[in-house]
Structures are given as structure tokens and as C-alpha cells.
Design a protein around this motif. Structure first.
Motif, mmCIF file in Angstrom:
data_model
loop_
_atom_site.group_PDB
_atom_site.id
_atom_site.type_symbol
_atom_site.label_atom_id
_atom_site.label_comp_id
_atom_site.label_asym_id
_atom_site.label_seq_id
_atom_site.Cartn_x
_atom_site.Cartn_y
_atom_site.Cartn_z
ATOM 1 N N ARG B 117 14.042 22.012 31.665
ATOM 2 C CA ARG B 117 13.083 23.132 31.671
ATOM 3 C C ARG B 117 13.841 24.460 31.742
ATOM 4 O O ARG B 117 14.670 24.673 32.634
ATOM 5 C CB ARG B 117 12.145 23.019 32.881
ATOM 6 C CG ARG B 117 11.137 21.889 32.724
ATOM 7 C CD ARG B 117 10.507 21.500 34.042
ATOM 8 N NE ARG B 117 9.747 22.556 34.674
ATOM 9 C CZ ARG B 117 8.481 22.857 34.402
ATOM 10 N NH1 ARG B 117 7.822 22.172 33.478
ATOM 11 N NH2 ARG B 117 7.859 23.809 35.040
ATOM 12 N N ALA B 133 15.023 28.870 22.014
ATOM 13 C CA ALA B 133 14.563 27.680 21.274
ATOM 14 C C ALA B 133 15.406 27.458 20.028
ATOM 15 O O ALA B 133 15.870 26.340 19.753
ATOM 16 C CB ALA B 133 13.093 27.852 20.905
ATOM 17 N N ILE B 148 12.431 18.932 26.048
ATOM 18 C CA ILE B 148 12.849 20.258 26.527
ATOM 19 C C ILE B 148 11.637 21.183 26.553
ATOM 20 O O ILE B 148 10.945 21.321 25.533
ATOM 21 C CB ILE B 148 13.938 20.858 25.614
ATOM 22 C CG1 ILE B 148 15.141 19.910 25.549
ATOM 23 C CG2 ILE B 148 14.366 22.236 26.119
ATOM 24 C CD1 ILE B 148 16.102 20.221 24.424
ATOM 25 N N GLU B 149 11.408 21.776 27.703
ATOM 26 C CA GLU B 149 10.296 22.727 27.831
ATOM 27 C C GLU B 149 10.862 24.128 27.934
ATOM 28 O O GLU B 149 11.792 24.368 28.709
ATOM 29 C CB GLU B 149 9.526 22.470 29.124
ATOM 30 C CG GLU B 149 8.579 21.309 29.072
ATOM 31 C CD GLU B 149 7.839 21.219 30.393
ATOM 32 O OE1 GLU B 149 7.191 22.203 30.785
ATOM 33 O OE2 GLU B 149 7.951 20.176 31.039
ATOM 34 N N ILE B 150 10.276 25.034 27.208
ATOM 35 C CA ILE B 150 10.663 26.443 27.352
ATOM 36 C C ILE B 150 9.457 27.221 27.853
ATOM 37 O O ILE B 150 8.399 27.242 27.208
ATOM 38 C CB ILE B 150 11.186 27.028 26.025
ATOM 39 C CG1 ILE B 150 12.412 26.208 25.582
ATOM 40 C CG2 ILE B 150 11.559 28.501 26.203
ATOM 41 C CD1 ILE B 150 13.005 26.648 24.275
ATOM 42 N N LEU B 151 9.617 27.782 29.035
ATOM 43 C CA LEU B 151 8.571 28.596 29.646
ATOM 44 C C LEU B 151 8.959 30.063 29.472
ATOM 45 O O LEU B 151 10.152 30.401 29.513
ATOM 46 C CB LEU B 151 8.439 28.288 31.138
ATOM 47 C CG LEU B 151 8.442 26.810 31.534
ATOM 48 C CD1 LEU B 151 8.492 26.677 33.047
ATOM 49 C CD2 LEU B 151 7.219 26.113 30.996
ATOM 50 N N ASP B 198 5.313 25.767 14.464
ATOM 51 C CA ASP B 198 5.935 24.739 15.307
ATOM 52 C C ASP B 198 6.692 25.353 16.474
ATOM 53 O O ASP B 198 6.621 24.870 17.602
ATOM 54 C CB ASP B 198 6.938 23.926 14.467
ATOM 55 C CG ASP B 198 6.419 22.526 14.203
ATOM 56 O OD1 ASP B 198 5.201 22.325 14.388
ATOM 57 O OD2 ASP B 198 7.229 21.659 13.825
ATOM 58 N N GLU B 201 4.414 27.128 19.037
ATOM 59 C CA GLU B 201 3.721 26.169 19.907
ATOM 60 C C GLU B 201 4.658 25.508 20.917
ATOM 61 O O GLU B 201 4.220 24.755 21.776
ATOM 62 C CB GLU B 201 3.038 25.098 19.044
ATOM 63 C CG GLU B 201 1.851 25.657 18.285
ATOM 64 C CD GLU B 201 1.183 24.610 17.400
ATOM 65 O OE1 GLU B 201 1.788 23.533 17.183
ATOM 66 O OE2 GLU B 201 0.072 24.890 16.919
ATOM 67 N N SER B 202 5.936 25.783 20.794
ATOM 68 C CA SER B 202 6.904 25.188 21.714
ATOM 69 C C SER B 202 7.211 26.076 22.915
ATOM 70 O O SER B 202 7.984 25.687 23.786
ATOM 71 C CB SER B 202 8.213 24.900 20.978
ATOM 72 O OG SER B 202 7.978 24.017 19.919
ATOM 73 N N ILE B 203 6.657 27.247 22.945
ATOM 74 C CA ILE B 203 6.919 28.154 24.073
ATOM 75 C C ILE B 203 5.641 28.282 24.892
ATOM 76 O O ILE B 203 4.579 28.587 24.355
ATOM 77 C CB ILE B 203 7.342 29.563 23.593
ATOM 78 C CG1 ILE B 203 8.405 29.503 22.491
ATOM 79 C CG2 ILE B 203 7.800 30.411 24.784
ATOM 80 C CD1 ILE B 203 9.755 29.064 22.898
ATOM 81 N N ASP B 204 5.785 28.041 26.192
ATOM 82 C CA ASP B 204 4.626 28.112 27.091
ATOM 83 C C ASP B 204 4.620 29.492 27.761
ATOM 84 O O ASP B 204 5.372 29.735 28.702
ATOM 85 C CB ASP B 204 4.747 27.000 28.133
ATOM 86 C CG ASP B 204 3.527 26.933 29.026
ATOM 87 O OD1 ASP B 204 2.599 27.735 28.830
ATOM 88 O OD2 ASP B 204 3.515 26.071 29.927
ATOM 89 N N ARG B 218 4.226 28.363 41.586
ATOM 90 C CA ARG B 218 3.826 27.484 40.472
ATOM 91 C C ARG B 218 5.038 27.042 39.650
ATOM 92 O O ARG B 218 4.945 26.121 38.856
ATOM 93 C CB ARG B 218 2.867 28.227 39.534
ATOM 94 C CG ARG B 218 1.583 28.702 40.178
ATOM 95 C CD ARG B 218 0.533 28.956 39.106
ATOM 96 N NE ARG B 218 1.010 29.817 38.028
ATOM 97 C CZ ARG B 218 0.714 31.122 37.927
ATOM 98 N NH1 ARG B 218 -0.032 31.714 38.838
ATOM 99 N NH2 ARG B 218 1.154 31.825 36.912
ATOM 100 N N LEU B 219 6.146 27.756 39.824
ATOM 101 C CA LEU B 219 7.317 27.468 38.996
ATOM 102 C C LEU B 219 8.340 26.658 39.772
ATOM 103 O O LEU B 219 8.949 27.151 40.722
ATOM 104 C CB LEU B 219 7.928 28.781 38.505
ATOM 105 C CG LEU B 219 7.045 29.413 37.434
ATOM 106 C CD1 LEU B 219 7.023 30.909 37.552
ATOM 107 C CD2 LEU B 219 7.480 28.966 36.046
#
Lengths: 203, 287
Positions: B117, B133, B148-151, B198, B201-204, B218-219
Motif C-alpha cells: 500500500r 503508478a 498494489i494499492e495506491i491511495l 484503467d 481507476e487504480s488510484i483511491d 483510517r489510514l
């Protein structure tokens, strides 16, 4: 695998998974729980006594940092007084932490210089000089001069010489000379005072 | 307090008003403003007062403090924050991410169970999280092994909306190589390029105030935080609070990347400095 789409992670977001945690205590065996407890206690009326008491026995750096931060954020006469008690701690890291916390609350810490300057422990007086130097408050130079006139500990005077050199005031020159005269057997002090005098003369 | 003039004129704001405002704004956001930014602050306050038809500063401050829902407070934050950035800015840190940090993080994870993350704060209009990303997809060989999450977060709602749209002009793209532009962007008209769906949609994206404990709680379970050129706007206490929040948000062994003019060692000693060939970063100790 690869980059997760926001729609993919919604159902199993680990940030949402944490359940209710029990209320932490300042004497918990886990330092992370003690940190949580420090933050929660910071809003209570007896916060200063509780946090200073914790700091006096706490050995974990992380917990100490959080406690000093919360005390500094209280930014009050009571918090400054509580933190100043730690200037006489045996642990140098604790003393330095106290000095750092005090330097972030100058309007409250400046009032403590006078009593700290009369502390029988010369190490505390050294910290008071260092604190005065950190506060960036105009009135501290008067206090430094008054302390230098009566101080008879060579190590305190060494720190005073350096601090007085930073004031830029011409009227500290005779006081610096008196430090040299007071300790004829201490060449390091003469060097410190002369360096400070030169600094002032050169502006 | 500020004096009303006519309805068409800008309401006057006194020195006392500015001082009161700076104090209030600092308590709400951790952002420290001083007299050297007086012109900047005045202009933005005046704009908001006119927009809300407030005749005095006191009237405006009451609106900001007590309005249900806090819409004007958010509008004010949006005005007061600076959001100038571009793709691949200070790119040595992204090189460090894909050459060093991610491998170290991956070595301590099980790809079947654990995610990686990464959090960009403040993300402004999105250039930084999209750069992260792209850097991972292009340069990290193990990217396909992990989820893999990208916040990406910012205190400014307006920039978050722009970031989600992902539309940029030449100025923001000047450091993007042609092949990367062709792969990850779509030209939508003469002056505008949009990040492909694409990737968008990969970034939160989310709204976060780093000095707000409720937001920061929350993080959690973050492996790398990019927080560049934000803490320079904070005073000592707010910087230290932010550092503590970052520590809590990170997994043990996780990294913080600050801006090139910022130094964690001057803020807090709770992180370990890690000097990689590409960059100096700051690590939460493993234990």
C-alpha cells in the motif's frame, strides 16, 4: 495482481477492519498501547502530572516522544513547569527531550528561567542557559547577564559565555571579562569568553 | 474587526482580523501562516467574503466556524492551499521506490496474502499518484506478483475532483517521455490529455487532513508514504504530530519520502534515516 482497482478493494479494505480496542493504560506492557494512552490522557485535567510521571519512568523513545509532543501541545504554564522538572533527570535523552519541549512554548518557559537559574544543580542551570538560547525571547539576554554576574560554576559559565556571545549586546563585554577574571585557572573558559567577546566586537 | 464599505467594495480586513484568522486556520488545519503571506491571505479572504456577501470579517469568521456541514471551511481551505505540481517531479524518489524500497518491502510480505500500500499526501491534482503508478508498472519487475494499492489524499476537495478526472495540459506533462504519454494518456483535444481509465481507476482518492486524528486513524498498513512539500507549511508541533501519524499509518519497515528541502531529523527522531543511492528516505523501525 498488479495495481488494484478501487472497486476491487472496497470489500476487504484492511483500514476498515479494525474492531473496537480496549482503552489503553499508561502502564501497559506494550509501548504502542502506552502511546495511545498518552494521547488519550492528554485531554484530561491531570494530564501534566500523569505525563510527566510517565516520562520519569518511561524508557521507550517512541512513547517519550509522544508524551513530550502532547505536553508541548498543551502549551501552558503548568505543562512548562512539569516538563522543567525533567531537566534534572539522570538520562541525557530525557533532559534533551525536556529542553526541546520547553523551547516550543517560549511564553511559558521564559518565566521558568529565574527559578531554574537558582537551582542548586549546575546541570539544571546549564540547561536553563541552553533553553534561554533557544527561546528567541528578547528578555532572556538580561537574565543571562544577571546569572553570569553571580554564577560560580565553571561549566555553567562556559555555556553562559557562548550564549552571551550570541546576544550581540555590547554591554555583555564587561561581564564576559569578569568570567575570565573569576576563573584564572581555567584556560578553556578564557578561550570561550574571548571568542564570545570577539563575536560581539565583530558584530 | 473589519469594517464594511459598500456592497460593491471589498470589505476591509484589519491586522487583528488576520491574526485571529491565522490562529483559527492553524488550529483547524495545522497550516501555519504568517505576516509575510499577508497579501496572499487578504486576497483569498476577501474573495470568500464577497462570495458569501459577508459585510464584516467577524460575520465571515462566524460562518466558517459554525456553518452546518462545514462547506465554507472547505472552500476556504481550497483557496488557501497551493497546488502547483507536475508529473515525475523529483523523480529520483520514484527511481528509489522501484529500485530499492519496494523490493525491501516485498521481501517481508507474502504475495498470496499481503498487499503493498502506497499513499500520496498531499496528492494535489493527481500528478504524483499517477506518476507512482506509472513508475511501478514500468520499472518494478515484481509488480505482477503483488496486489498494489495506491491511495491519494489531499485536504482540498477541488483538487481531488480534478485528480479523479485526470486531465492535464502540456505544462504538467513536460517531463513525461513520449512513449509513456502514448501508453498511459489519451489526447482528448488540442491542449488536453487524459490519464487512461484503467489507471484512473487504480488510484483511491480521498479527503484527508493530516493533523486530524480521526482522518489519520483510517489510514493504516501503509508501506510507503510520499509526503513532499507539505510539512514546510506546518509549525513545529504540527510537523511532529504529522510525523507521529505517519508512524502509526506505516507498517514496521515502511518508508516516508519527504520533499528535497525537508528533513525528518529536524522534525522527529522516531524514524530511521535510510540512505539509498538515489535518495534519503525515512523508515519506521522494524521493531
Amino acid at each position: 495482481m498488479g495495481l488494484l482497482k478501487t472497486s476491487q478493494k472496497a470489500q476487504e479494505d484492511p483500514t476498515q477492519a479494525a474492531g473496537a480496542m480496549p482503552l489503553p493504560e499508561l502502564d501497559d506492557a506494550d509501548p504502542m498501547q502506552r502511546r495511545r494512552a498518552v494521547r488519550m490522557r492528554a485531554n484530561e485535567p491531570d494530564a501534566v502530572a500523569a505525563l510527566v510521571g510517565l516520562l520519569a519512568r518511561e524508557e521507550d523513545n517512541l512513547v517519550r516522544q509522544t508524551a513530550f509532543l502532547e505536553l508541548a501541545a498543551l502549551n501552558s504554564d503548568e505543562a512548562a513547569l512539569g516538563v522543567s522538572e525533567l531537566l534534572s533527570a539522570a538520562d541525557p535523552a530525557l533532559r534533551n527531550g525536556a529542553l526541546e519541549a520547553l523551547s516550543t512554548m517560549p511564553e511559558h518557559a521564559v518565566r521558568l528561567l529565574e527559578p531554574l537559574g537558582y537551582c542548586p544543580d549546575p546541570d539544571v542551570r546549564i540547561f536553563a542557559v541552553l533553553l534561554a538560547n533557544e527561546l528567541h525571547v528578547e528578555s532572556t539576554s538580561d537574565w543571562l547577564m544577571a546569572l553570569a554576574e553571580r554564577e560560580d560554576d565553571a561549566n555553567v559559565c562556559s555555556n553562559l559565555a557562548e550564549a552571551l556571545g550570541g546576544t550581540g549586546r555590547q554591554d555583555v563585554l564587561p561581564i564576559l571579562q569578569s568570567i575570565i577574571d573569576k576563573f584564572p585557572q581555567e584556560p578553556f573558559l578564557a578561550f570561550a569568553a574571548e571568542t564570545a567577546m570577539q563575536r560581539i566586537r565583530e558584530g | 474587526m473589519g469594517q464594511a464599505t459598500s456592497a460593491q467594495q471589498v470589505p476591509r480586513i484589519s491586522v487583528e482580523d488576520i491574526t485571529a484568522f491565522c490562529d483559527f486556520f492553524y488550529k483547524k488545519t495545522g497550516i501555519s501562516m504568517d505576516a509575510s503571506r499577508r497579501y496572499f491571505i487578504d486576497r483569498r479572504l476577501e474573495e470568500r467574503m464577497l462570495a458569501n456577501e459577508c459585510k464584516t470579517f467577524r460575520e465571515y469568521l462566524s460562518l466558517v466556524k459554525f456553518q452546518a456541514g462545514g462547506a465554507e471551511m472547505q472552500a476556504l481551505i481550497n483557496e488557501m492551499t497551493v497546488n502547483e505540481t507536475y508529473f515525475f517531479r523529483e523523480d529520483y524518489q520514484f527511481t528509489c521506490l522501484t529500485r530499492r524500497m519496494l523490493d525491501e518491502i516485498a521481501d517481508n510480505k507474502d504475495p498470496r496474502r499481503d498487499r503493498i500500500r502506497i499513499w500520496s499526501i498531499p496528492c494535489s491534482t493527481g500528478e504524483e499518484p499517477y506518476t507512482i503508478a506509472i513508475s511501478i508498472l514500468e520499472n518494478w519487475k515484481r509488480a505482477s506478483e503483488f496486489d498494489i494499492e495506491i491511495l491519494a489524499s489531499d485536504i482540498d476537495t477541488r483538487v481531488i475532483a480534478k485528480a479523479q478526472q485526470g486531465i492535464y495540459q502540456a505544462r504538467a506533462l513536460h517531463r513525461v517521455p513520449t512513449n509513456i504519454r502514448e501508453t498511459y494518456f489519451q489526447q482528448i483535444d488540442r491542449d488536453n490529455w487524459q490519464v487512461i481509465k484503467d489507471l484512473r481507476e487504480s488510484i483511491d482518492f480521498s479527503i484527508v487532513n493530516v493533523t486530524n486524528p480521526a482522518h489519520m486513524a483510517r489510514l493504516r498498513n501503509i508501506d510507503v508514504i510520499f509526503c513532499r512539500n507539505l510539512l514546510i507549511y506546518f509549525d513545529d508541533i504540527s510537523r511532529r504530530r504529522a510525523a507521529e501519524h505517519f508512524f502509526d499509518a506505516l507498517n514496521p519497515g515502511g518508508f516516508v519520502c519527504l520533499g528535497h528541502s525537508e528533513s525528518m531529523s529536524r522534525i522527529s527522531n522516531i524514524f530511521l534515516p535510510r540512505k539509498f543511492p538515489e535518495a534519503l528516505v525515512h523508515q519506521r523501525p522494524m521493531k
